[in-house]
Every structure is written in C-alpha cells, then in structure tokens.
Design a protein around this motif. Structure first.
Motif, PDB file in Angstrom:
ATOM      1  N   ARG A  84      -1.696  13.459 -10.793  1.00  0.00           N
ATOM      2  CA  ARG A  84      -1.476  12.169 -10.465  1.00  0.00           C
ATOM      3  C   ARG A  84      -0.169  11.546 -11.264  1.00  0.00           C
ATOM      4  N   ARG A  85       1.003  11.107 -10.148  1.00  0.00           N
ATOM      5  CA  ARG A  85       1.988  10.241 -10.956  1.00  0.00           C
ATOM      6  C   ARG A  85       1.674   9.240 -11.780  1.00  0.00           C
ATOM      7  N   ALA A 102       1.536   5.759 -12.954  1.00  0.00           N
ATOM      8  CA  ALA A 102       2.166   4.299 -12.409  1.00  0.00           C
ATOM      9  C   ALA A 102       3.033   3.731 -13.656  1.00  0.00           C
ATOM     10  N   TYR A 119       7.397   8.076  -1.706  1.00  0.00           N
ATOM     11  CA  TYR A 119       6.257   7.637  -1.400  1.00  0.00           C
ATOM     12  C   TYR A 119       5.707   7.975   0.139  1.00  0.00           C
ATOM     13  N   GLN A 135       1.468   3.407   1.470  1.00  0.00           N
ATOM     14  CA  GLN A 135       1.170   3.143  -0.053  1.00  0.00           C
ATOM     15  C   GLN A 135       1.787   1.784  -0.277  1.00  0.00           C
ATOM     16  N   SER A 143       0.753  -7.145  -5.951  1.00  0.00           N
ATOM     17  CA  SER A 143       1.086  -5.752  -4.808  1.00  0.00           C
ATOM     18  C   SER A 143       1.432  -6.007  -3.672  1.00  0.00           C
ATOM     19  N   SER A 169       5.769   2.071  -9.574  1.00  0.00           N
ATOM     20  CA  SER A 169       5.944   3.394  -8.732  1.00  0.00           C
ATOM     21  C   SER A 169       4.762   3.344  -7.724  1.00  0.00           C
ATOM     22  N   ASP A 220       1.857   3.662  -5.053  1.00  0.00           N
ATOM     23  CA  ASP A 220       0.428   4.295  -5.346  1.00  0.00           C
ATOM     24  C   ASP A 220      -0.475   3.841  -3.986  1.00  0.00           C
ATOM     25  N   HIS A 234      -3.961   5.044  -1.266  1.00  0.00           N
ATOM     26  CA  HIS A 234      -4.190   6.198  -0.296  1.00  0.00           C
ATOM     27  C   HIS A 234      -4.621   5.572   0.878  1.00  0.00           C
ATOM     28  N   THR A 279      -4.860   0.667  -8.829  1.00  0.00           N
ATOM     29  CA  THR A 279      -3.752   0.864  -9.774  1.00  0.00           C
ATOM     30  C   THR A 279      -4.545   1.191 -11.131  1.00  0.00           C
TER      31      THR A 279
END
Length: 388
Positions: free
Chosen positions: A23-24, A26, A60, A64, A80, A127, A129, A131, A342
C-alpha cells in the motif's frame, strides 16, 4: 468507508493477519492552488497543481479522496475531500487534482476556504487514498448506480466521468438529492455529461424544498420514496454495483432498502460525509501521564520500516492513534472519526475495542485491519503495523 458500526466492536488479531500489501504510504506534500471557482453560493471547486516529480504520489483512482492540512488560528486542522474529477484523460487536465469544498455549519476550514482561499496559496495535501471504487473488473458492459445528496456528489462525478469516458459501453444511473436546484453542485457538468452520453447516463434529481413536476422527485428521500425509486425506476437486479454517498442517515437508509430488495452487500459501496459526530475534531486527548504502579497497556507499532513503543494508562481509554502520536507525529490520519480509513493498520497482536467503523469492509476486518483512531487496547500488549 463502507461498513457502518455504531457500537464498540471487539477485535482480536487473527492468526493469519494480512501480510504487507505494498500500500502506498499516506504522506503530505505542499501543493500550490492553481484555481478556485464557485460551484454554488456555499461551495467551490479547488484545483491543485501537481509537479511532475510528484505525479506518481498523486496518481489516483476515481472515487478516492485526499486530506488537506494547514494551521488556522494556531491549531492544525485536517479535512478529507473526495476528488471530483476523473484522472487525467477525463475533465481534469494533466497535472491537476480537483476537490470540491462545501461550507459546513460551524466549519472553520470550509468557511476560511470559501472566504479566503485563492490561486497561488500553498496547502499540504495527502496522497490519495480510499476504496470507494468499483469492486469488479468487467470484461463486459457494466451498469453502475449512485445515490448521492449534497456534497456527496463529488466522488460520484469522478466515477461517472471515468466510466462513461473510458469504457464506451458502461452505463450509469444517478439519484441526486438537494434542497433546491441552486444548491446542487456540478449541475451544469452533469447536464453536459447527459448531453454527451444521452443513452448511457440517467439523471434523477430529487429536491426536498422545491417542487418538481413529478411527486416522486419532490421531498425527502425517506424509505418509501427510496423503495419506489428503486423498484419503478432503477431496477436493482440490473445494476452491477451501487455507490452511496452523503449524510449518515441517508446512506444507511438507502443501504437498508437495497439489502431488503435483495442486493448483495458486496455490491454496495458506501462513503460518508457526516456521521452526526464531530469527526473533524482530530485526536485531542488531555495530556496523558503514567502514574508509577498504575495499570498500563503497551502498544508497539511499525511505521515506515521502523518500530516504536508507547505505554498508555488503562484508565485513560486512549486510542492507539492518540497514543502513537505522542511519540511519532507522522502517524497517518485525516478525519479521526472512523470515516476516511486513512489511519487503518493491521492488528498483529492483542485485542482492541473499535468504537466506530465507517471505513472497513468485513473482509478487511477478517484480515486484521483496524481503525487506529477508534481502537482502544483491551489486552496488556497490542501490536499494530501501519506498513501492511
């Protein structure tokens, strides 16, 4: 942002906790505001310029979200926001990132943004995030449907743009609820999309404080109206995946109606913009001090390849996120209300009580994921892994 839980959930580390997933991470990066344009009297669209060096960090998928971080009146605030344009190739120009900000009642950040934010300002942006994206990978034409209210349209815009623009045989149905027509965000953009894809996009505008020609589309989206819409207009049995986005009450009501009509839970994607709680406050516990001899929990964690440990008094009822932030200021989080996901991490050892969960799906819970902003240790030792 899918599974809605309103009472504490006891979670134990499974024997086969999820392995690292790649996973990237955050992470926040300073981005320059490229544009600010009005959407309604109480909403703006903000475009951020993405330097070439950060293109990979801000790649992205439609649906997201990102988190914005800045200091207002001497205090750090994080908010967010869903990305409201399809990735490059859609309406968003290459090298830009777009979100919509709507004024919230008592919202310090949204009020500041609408009154002061301008091109050239620099804001720290996390960045992408989340789903709130399609589960399936379809090798056939797919039909998607969405129910949105107010600012819940923002991730739906990206999904509609992407699927109609990149998959020439997909179709999309949208039920969009607002108080009045002038309150509706992206009204012109939706009309343009309808003109471009007349046979593939169906729009159903519902106004709660303004009369429409048909009674079905005038008034609150209560269970009766939702069930009528979903049986006479949208026909759930023909839809591959559903996207629900908006206030907690509407999302939960729509989800319950869909389940009652036989839609599989796995075909329903949920994102919340409000839970009725102050999820924007962030973790601001009173100072925690350990009194000698007092019972404590030991929290060990892994973050960015390094390990850390912190103790927390049992009496404090401190969350894992709040405790970890006392030793590592870069622990990832955004809303701290159990909504955005997150702060999620894998529970490797021990047990916790998770107060709220509006972000993790059942299969993620089964793999050991928890929301650290909502999880209080209930065993003497707890181990979590943010890198997994």
């Amino acid at each position: 942002m899918t599974a809605a839980t309103t009472s504490p959930t006891a979670v134990s580390a499974p024997d086969d906790a999820a392995p690292p997933s790649g996973r990237r991470r955050a992470a926040f990066h300073p981005l320059t505001v490229e544009s600010v344009r009005s959407l309604t009297a109480d909403a703006i669209e903000v475009g951020f310029e993405i330097p070439a060096a950060l293109a990979d960090a801000f790649d992205y998928r439609p649906g997201q979200h990102i988190a914005l971080r800045m200091t207002l009146d001497g205090a750090e605030v994080r908010r967010s926001y869903s990305l409201c344009r399809a990735p490059a190739g859609g309406a968003a120009a290459p090298g830009t990132l777009n979100v919509a900000i709507k004024r919230e009642r008592g919202g310090a950040f949204s009020t500041w943004a609408l009154e002061h934010l301008k091109a050239g300002d620099v804001i720290e942006v996390m960045s992408p995030d989340g789903h709130f994206t399609p589960h399936g990978r379809y090798d056939r034409p797919a039909r998607f449907a969405a129910i949105a209210a107010g600012s819940g349209i923002t991730p739906i815009m990206a999904l509609i743009e992407h699927h109609l623009g990149e998959r020439p045989d997909d179709t999309f149905d949208l039920v969009y609820s607002n108080r009045t027509a002038v309150d509706a965000m992206f009204l012109d953009e939706l009309a343009d999309l309808k003109d471009r894809y007349p046979a593939r996009l169906a729009l159903h505008h519902v106004l709660t404080r303004e009369r429409r020609p048909a009674d079905l589309f005038s008034g609150r989206l209560d269970e009766r109206r939702l069930e009528t819409l979903l049986t006479r207009v949208l026909r759930p049995e023909t839809v591959d995946e559903w996207f629900l986005c908006g206030p907690f009450e509407l999302v939960e009501r729509a989800r319950a109606v869909l389940l009652r009509l036989g839609v599989e839970a796995s075909a329903i994607r949920v994102e919340l913009f409000s839970t009725g709680r102050d999820e924007h406050a962030g973790p601001k516990p009173p100072p925690v001090e350990v009194t000698p001899g007092e019972p404590v929990r030991t929290i060990s964690f892994r973050l960015d390849g390094t390990s850390g440990t912190v103790t927390t008094p049992v009496s404090a009822g401190e969350t894992i996120l709040a405790a970890a932030l006392r030793t590592r200021g870069d622990v990832p989080f955004a809303c701290a209300g159990g909504v955005c996901g997150t702060c999620r991490a894998v529970l490797r050892e021990g047990t916790v009580d998770m107060a709220q969960n509006h972000a993790l799906e059942p299969d993620e819970l089964a793999r050991g994921l928890i929301l650290t902003c909502q999880s209080v240790p209930t065993s003497d030792a707890v181990s979590v892994d943010w890198d997994a």
